[in-house]
Design a protein around this motif. Structure first.
Motif, mmCIF file in Angstrom:
data_model
loop_
_atom_site.group_PDB
_atom_site.id
_atom_site.type_symbol
_atom_site.label_atom_id
_atom_site.label_comp_id
_atom_site.label_asym_id
_atom_site.label_seq_id
_atom_site.Cartn_x
_atom_site.Cartn_y
_atom_site.Cartn_z
ATOM 1 N N ARG A 60 0.830 -1.204 0.000
ATOM 2 C CA ARG A 60 0.000 0.000 0.000
ATOM 3 C C ARG A 60 0.869 1.259 0.000
ATOM 4 N NH1 ARG A 60 -2.819 -1.276 4.171
ATOM 5 N NH2 ARG A 60 -1.601 -0.120 5.717
ATOM 6 N N ASP A 61 0.516 2.183 -0.907
ATOM 7 C CA ASP A 61 1.106 3.525 -0.943
ATOM 8 C C ASP A 61 2.637 3.515 -1.028
ATOM 9 O OD1 ASP A 61 -1.419 4.621 -0.794
ATOM 10 O OD2 ASP A 61 -1.393 4.697 1.398
ATOM 11 N N ILE A 62 3.163 2.700 -1.925
ATOM 12 C CA ILE A 62 4.610 2.657 -2.131
ATOM 13 C C ILE A 62 5.031 3.855 -2.973
ATOM 14 C CG2 ILE A 62 6.536 1.381 -3.169
ATOM 15 C CD1 ILE A 62 5.434 0.009 -0.713
ATOM 16 N N GLY A 63 6.013 4.591 -2.501
ATOM 17 C CA GLY A 63 6.521 5.727 -3.261
ATOM 18 C C GLY A 63 8.024 5.858 -3.129
ATOM 19 N N PHE A 64 8.737 5.902 -4.239
ATOM 20 C CA PHE A 64 10.192 6.114 -4.201
ATOM 21 C C PHE A 64 10.682 6.435 -5.604
ATOM 22 C CE2 PHE A 64 9.866 1.677 -5.417
ATOM 23 C CZ PHE A 64 10.935 1.457 -6.270
ATOM 24 N N GLU A 65 11.897 6.938 -5.683
ATOM 25 C CA GLU A 65 12.570 7.172 -6.951
ATOM 26 C C GLU A 65 13.978 6.613 -6.857
ATOM 27 O OE1 GLU A 65 12.499 11.072 -8.570
ATOM 28 O OE2 GLU A 65 10.400 11.444 -8.022
ATOM 29 N N ALA A 66 14.407 5.914 -7.887
ATOM 30 C CA ALA A 66 15.752 5.343 -7.927
ATOM 31 C C ALA A 66 16.390 5.666 -9.270
ATOM 32 C CB ALA A 66 15.700 3.833 -7.720
ATOM 33 N N ALA A 67 17.617 6.087 -9.218
ATOM 34 C CA ALA A 67 18.345 6.435 -10.438
ATOM 35 C C ALA A 67 18.814 5.184 -11.160
ATOM 36 C CB ALA A 67 19.554 7.306 -10.077
ATOM 37 N N PRO A 68 19.117 5.283 -12.453
ATOM 38 C CA PRO A 68 19.670 4.140 -13.180
ATOM 39 C C PRO A 68 20.934 3.622 -12.500
ATOM 40 C CG PRO A 68 19.051 5.887 -14.702
ATOM 41 C CD PRO A 68 18.925 6.459 -13.330
ATOM 42 N N GLY A 69 21.048 2.308 -12.385
ATOM 43 C CA GLY A 69 22.215 1.709 -11.768
ATOM 44 C C GLY A 69 22.178 1.665 -10.255
ATOM 45 N N ALA A 70 21.032 1.998 -9.663
ATOM 46 C CA ALA A 70 20.914 1.963 -8.200
ATOM 47 C C ALA A 70 20.674 0.537 -7.720
ATOM 48 C CB ALA A 70 19.769 2.861 -7.737
ATOM 49 N N LEU A 91 25.344 -8.369 -5.714
ATOM 50 C CA LEU A 91 24.288 -7.470 -6.176
ATOM 51 C C LEU A 91 24.829 -6.052 -6.369
ATOM 52 C CD1 LEU A 91 21.514 -8.809 -3.803
ATOM 53 C CD2 LEU A 91 21.520 -9.033 -6.296
ATOM 54 N N ARG A 92 25.710 -5.630 -5.461
ATOM 55 C CA ARG A 92 26.337 -4.318 -5.606
ATOM 56 C C ARG A 92 27.187 -4.259 -6.876
ATOM 57 N NH1 ARG A 92 25.190 0.320 -3.840
ATOM 58 N NH2 ARG A 92 25.149 0.526 -6.103
ATOM 59 N N ALA A 93 27.909 -5.340 -7.159
ATOM 60 C CA ALA A 93 28.756 -5.383 -8.353
ATOM 61 C C ALA A 93 27.922 -5.318 -9.624
ATOM 62 C CB ALA A 93 29.607 -6.654 -8.348
ATOM 63 N N VAL A 94 26.769 -6.004 -9.652
ATOM 64 C CA VAL A 94 25.895 -5.959 -10.824
ATOM 65 C C VAL A 94 25.362 -4.542 -11.014
ATOM 66 C CG1 VAL A 94 23.718 -6.784 -11.808
ATOM 67 C CG2 VAL A 94 25.279 -8.408 -10.715
ATOM 68 N N ALA A 95 24.933 -3.914 -9.921
ATOM 69 C CA ALA A 95 24.435 -2.537 -10.023
ATOM 70 C C ALA A 95 25.535 -1.591 -10.492
ATOM 71 C CB ALA A 95 23.874 -2.089 -8.676
ATOM 72 N N ASP A 96 26.755 -1.844 -10.063
ATOM 73 C CA ASP A 96 27.865 -0.969 -10.443
ATOM 74 C C ASP A 96 28.189 -1.064 -11.932
ATOM 75 O OD1 ASP A 96 28.108 0.049 -7.920
ATOM 76 O OD2 ASP A 96 29.824 -1.195 -7.346
ATOM 77 N N THR A 97 27.724 -2.101 -12.617
ATOM 78 C CA THR A 97 27.898 -2.162 -14.073
ATOM 79 C C THR A 97 26.879 -1.290 -14.795
ATOM 80 O OG1 THR A 97 26.397 -4.051 -14.452
ATOM 81 C CG2 THR A 97 28.689 -4.560 -13.885
ATOM 82 N N GLY A 98 25.894 -0.744 -14.041
ATOM 83 C CA GLY A 98 24.890 0.134 -14.635
ATOM 84 C C GLY A 98 23.486 -0.417 -14.580
ATOM 85 N N THR A 99 23.330 -1.731 -14.400
ATOM 86 C CA THR A 99 22.006 -2.341 -14.325
ATOM 87 C C THR A 99 21.336 -1.969 -13.009
ATOM 88 O OG1 THR A 99 22.787 -4.229 -15.611
ATOM 89 C CG2 THR A 99 20.724 -4.518 -14.408
#
Length: 267
Positions: free
Chosen positions: A26-36, A195-203
């Protein structure tokens, strides 16, 4: 995998899902940048899995809005499914314990070959090697190489296999459930490092967890699905609770996914 991936920006605004027995989240709100690296944190039964499936275009929310790389949900769910992949989601895409690692990879490559241009054998081998390396599961580390049955993998390597399968499609968003399931100590640390390493590639990576301590330490943003929880930073607000919801599609009378996309979700 090699070159940096262009990740997808993710935005949710009052996103909610209601099932037959009440609210799911319920009422989920957030913003995440590419690669976060985004953690969806909450106890079991708090709607974490349903939220992941919604963001990946596999489940239709009841109200509110979300955008994945500017593609509005639920209206553009089919387009979202083309750029978003599911990592391991227990009960949805568990690996067949009898099939070996190579068979799982070939099955997923075959799926992508039906959806896009069919790759050459050399291109397939190269993509497979890159995906396994990015997931920390090179074939030469497995006891029987690619012929190692999935059922013989430990919990951390099953996570690695699920991420490798997701990475084969070179997605811009990966959603992974229960990252801390059956993982403890060093293995849990290794999973978050991966997971951090995958995000650090931009995904962009969105992962569900019950481990709020690791989420606070490792994720760029933590979204809570517990009704009374506060966001980890001012840019995010979130609340929720749990069960199941209607499938997502581009229209209310369309299924959640095409046959190929359904196969992808359960591969």
């Amino acid at each position: 995998m090699g070159e940096r991936t262009a990740g997808a920006a993710v935005r949710a605004d009052a996103l909610s899902l209601r099932g037959p027995r009440g609210p799911v989240y319920r009422d989920i709100g957030f913003e995440a940048a590419p690669g976060a690296l985004v953690a969806v944190a909450g106890p079991a039964g708090s709607g974490r899995t349903s939220l992941l499936l919604t963001l990946a275009g596999r489940m239709r929310p009841s109200s509110g809005h979300a955008e994945i790389d500017g593609l509005a949900l639920p209206g553009r769910a089919a387009a979202v499914r083309r750029i978003a992949a599911l990592g391991p989601v227990p009960g949805v895409n568990d690996p067949d314990p009898v099939l070996d690692v190579g068979a799982h990879l070939r099955e997923r490559i075959h799926l992508h070959g039906r959806s896009f241009a069919r790759p050459s054998r050399r291109a397939t081998a190269d993509r497979t090697t890159r995906a396994l390396a990015a997931a920390g599961l090179p074939a030469d580390r497995l006891p029987q190489g690619l012929r190692t049955p999935a059922g013989e993998l430990d919990a951390l390597d099953r996570l690695r296999l699920g991420l490798a399968l997701a990475l084969l499609g070179e997605p811009r968003l990966i959603c992974t459930d229960d990252v801390d399931d059956r993982l403890h100590g060093a293995d849990r640390d290794a999973a978050w490092h991966l997971l951090r390493a995958v995000a650090d590639t931009g995904t962009t990576v969105v992962v569900a967890t019950t481990d709020t301590a690791h989420a606070a330490e490792r994720a760029d943003l933590t979204v809570h699905t517990a009704p009374t929880a506060a966001p980890e930073r001012p840019a995010a607000t979130a609340t929720a609770t749990a069960t199941a919801g209607d499938p997502a599609g581009d229209r209310s009378d369309e299924p959640a996914a095409s046959d190929e996309e359904t196969t992808d979700a359960h591969a």
